[in-house]
Write a protein that holds these residues in place. Structure first.
Motif, PDB file in Angstrom:
ATOM      1  N   LYS A 174       0.811  -1.222   0.000  1.00 36.79           N
ATOM      2  CA  LYS A 174       0.000   0.000   0.000  1.00 36.79           C
ATOM      3  C   LYS A 174       0.845   1.273   0.000  1.00 36.79           C
ATOM      4  N   THR A 175       2.127   1.128  -0.373  1.00 40.37           N
ATOM      5  CA  THR A 175       2.995   2.293  -0.524  1.00 40.37           C
ATOM      6  C   THR A 175       3.698   2.218  -1.872  1.00 40.37           C
ATOM      7  N   GLY A 176       4.108   3.372  -2.392  1.00 43.23           N
ATOM      8  CA  GLY A 176       4.830   3.392  -3.661  1.00 43.23           C
ATOM      9  C   GLY A 176       4.092   2.647  -4.747  1.00 43.23           C
ATOM     10  N   GLU A 177       4.775   1.700  -5.375  1.00 43.45           N
ATOM     11  CA  GLU A 177       4.169   0.905  -6.446  1.00 43.45           C
ATOM     12  C   GLU A 177       3.586  -0.417  -5.958  1.00 43.45           C
ATOM     13  N   SER A 178       3.670  -0.682  -4.666  1.00 46.56           N
ATOM     14  CA  SER A 178       3.107  -1.926  -4.114  1.00 46.56           C
ATOM     15  C   SER A 178       1.633  -1.723  -3.777  1.00 46.56           C
ATOM     16  N   VAL A 179       0.843  -1.594  -4.816  1.00 40.43           N
ATOM     17  CA  VAL A 179      -0.593  -1.378  -4.676  1.00 40.43           C
ATOM     18  C   VAL A 179      -1.314  -2.310  -5.641  1.00 40.43           C
ATOM     19  N   ILE A 180      -2.584  -2.554  -5.353  1.00 41.06           N
ATOM     20  CA  ILE A 180      -3.417  -3.345  -6.257  1.00 41.06           C
ATOM     21  C   ILE A 180      -4.107  -2.377  -7.199  1.00 41.06           C
ATOM     22  N   GLY A 202      -6.363  -0.234  -9.311  1.00 40.13           N
ATOM     23  CA  GLY A 202      -7.785   0.072  -9.200  1.00 40.13           C
ATOM     24  C   GLY A 202      -8.318   0.118  -7.786  1.00 40.13           C
ATOM     25  N   ARG A 203      -7.422  -0.152  -6.797  1.00 30.10           N
ATOM     26  CA  ARG A 203      -7.853  -0.131  -5.403  1.00 30.10           C
ATOM     27  C   ARG A 203      -6.938   0.785  -4.593  1.00 30.10           C
ATOM     28  N   GLU A 204      -7.495   1.882  -4.116  1.00 32.14           N
ATOM     29  CA  GLU A 204      -6.749   2.780  -3.239  1.00 32.14           C
ATOM     30  C   GLU A 204      -7.167   2.480  -1.804  1.00 32.14           C
ATOM     31  N   GLU A 205      -6.303   1.757  -1.099  1.00 30.25           N
ATOM     32  CA  GLU A 205      -6.634   1.302   0.250  1.00 30.25           C
ATOM     33  C   GLU A 205      -5.735   1.979   1.274  1.00 30.25           C
ATOM     34  N   PRO A 206      -6.296   2.458   2.356  1.00 29.00           N
ATOM     35  CA  PRO A 206      -5.456   3.024   3.419  1.00 29.00           C
ATOM     36  C   PRO A 206      -4.711   1.915   4.152  1.00 29.00           C
ATOM     37  N   ILE A 207      -3.599   2.273   4.762  1.00 31.31           N
ATOM     38  CA  ILE A 207      -2.871   1.326   5.603  1.00 31.31           C
ATOM     39  C   ILE A 207      -3.634   1.158   6.908  1.00 31.31           C
TER      40      ILE A 207
END
Length: 307
Positions: free
Chosen positions: A104-110, A112-117
């Protein structure tokens, strides 16, 4: 057999998931976190073979603050007058280097999904994200491209408790049950030998810097610790001093501990971008003295039952 299959999968992943090698000799690689398979992006700097046999290369894992990114460290972790960024300079000196975007930081995201830590994510960063990095390092070790038993971590800001927490977790791993004599059993962990914590936070959720350092201060582990924090960084100075005091209270650790507090407000990667003598050169010197100089030759780290 599970470990060897995972190592094979990671080797294949390196062949197919590496985005492309940059001119600086780095490669972007996609991993999957252990457990929930969350996508984790790393940059891998292969050790410079001209600096020594790659199989004896120490490896440094850089865990940025959660408000920083691995790309920022790859391209900007160094003063303007330094010939190379810190990862590239370490690579030139014969280290293998890995910079990590935790989930959930940098490029380690899924996509289409913006998820908070969330609070539970911090433990997953230790047990899932960094464990995947360790498995990647294991595969490189078995290919004799580095020596995983000479491993160091650099943790910045919130990345500091995550790095320290992983070191604690790694040291608590039980060895393989592959020899009648416990001292002769092949270790699964105990590989983190040096920690550099920059503007460290006290905790990330339930992952605590002081608790980890309280475990790692045991002089029999022979771990070295450097803490760097700006004197005028009021948000982090007291925490940093407390973390270092936890380690240095053990008299045997006096030679293994370094505390630097330049008269600055800057924190995290910002300290690396100041004059070369502020943090950049001291970190290189510390790692050369406390990690690279370790006399611990490469050995096969598979269980004897798998060899």
């Amino acid at each position: 057999m599970m470990r060897s299959k995972l190592a094979l999968a990671l080797i294949v992943g390196l062949s197919f998931n590496g985005i492309c090698s940059a001119q600086d000799g780095s490669t972007a690689v996609s991993l999957e976190a252990v457990g929930d398979r969350f996508p984790i992006q790393i940059t891998y700097f292969a050790a410079n073979p001209d600096a020594g046999p790659p199989k004896e290369a120490p490896v440094v894992v850089i865990v940025p603050d959660l408000e920083e990114t691995r790309i920022a460290w790859d391209k900007g972790a160094g003063p303007r007058n330094a010939p190379k960024t810190l990862p590239a300079e370490l690579q030139q000196r014969g280290y293998a280097v890995i910079t990590v975007d935790l989930r959930k930081t940098g490029e380690s995201v899924i996509e289409g999904r913006e998820e908070p830590i969330r609070p539970a994510d911090y433990e997953r960063m230790v047990l899932g994200d960094l464990e995947a990095v360790k498995d990647f390092i294991f595969s490189l070790h078995q290919e004799q491209k580095l020596n995983m038993h000479k491993m160091g971590f650099i943790g910045s800001g919130m990345g500091a408790p995550i790095a320290a927490g992983f070191a604690e977790y790694d040291w608590k791993k039980k060895p393989f049950d592959d020899h009648a004599i416990p001292a002769e059993r092949t270790p699964r962990g105990q590989d983190v030998r040096a920690l550099v914590l920059i503007s460290p936070k006290t905790s990330a959720g339930k992952v605590h810097s002081n608790r980890a350092i309280g475990f790692l201060k045991n002089p029999r582990m022979d771990i070295s610790l450097m803490v760097i924090v700006g004197q005028d960084d009021s948000a982090n100075y007291r925490n940093a001093k407390a973390i270092f005091n936890t380690f240095s209270v053990v008299k045997a650790n006096e030679e293994r501990g370094v505390f630097l507090d330049p008269r600055l407000k800057d924190s995290g990667i910002g300290l690396l971008q100041q004059r070369i003598e502020i943090a950049y050169t001291p970190i290189l010197t510390f790692l050369d003295n406390r990690l690279k100089s370790i006399n611990d030759p490469w050995v096969d780290r598979r269980s004897r039952l798998q060899r």
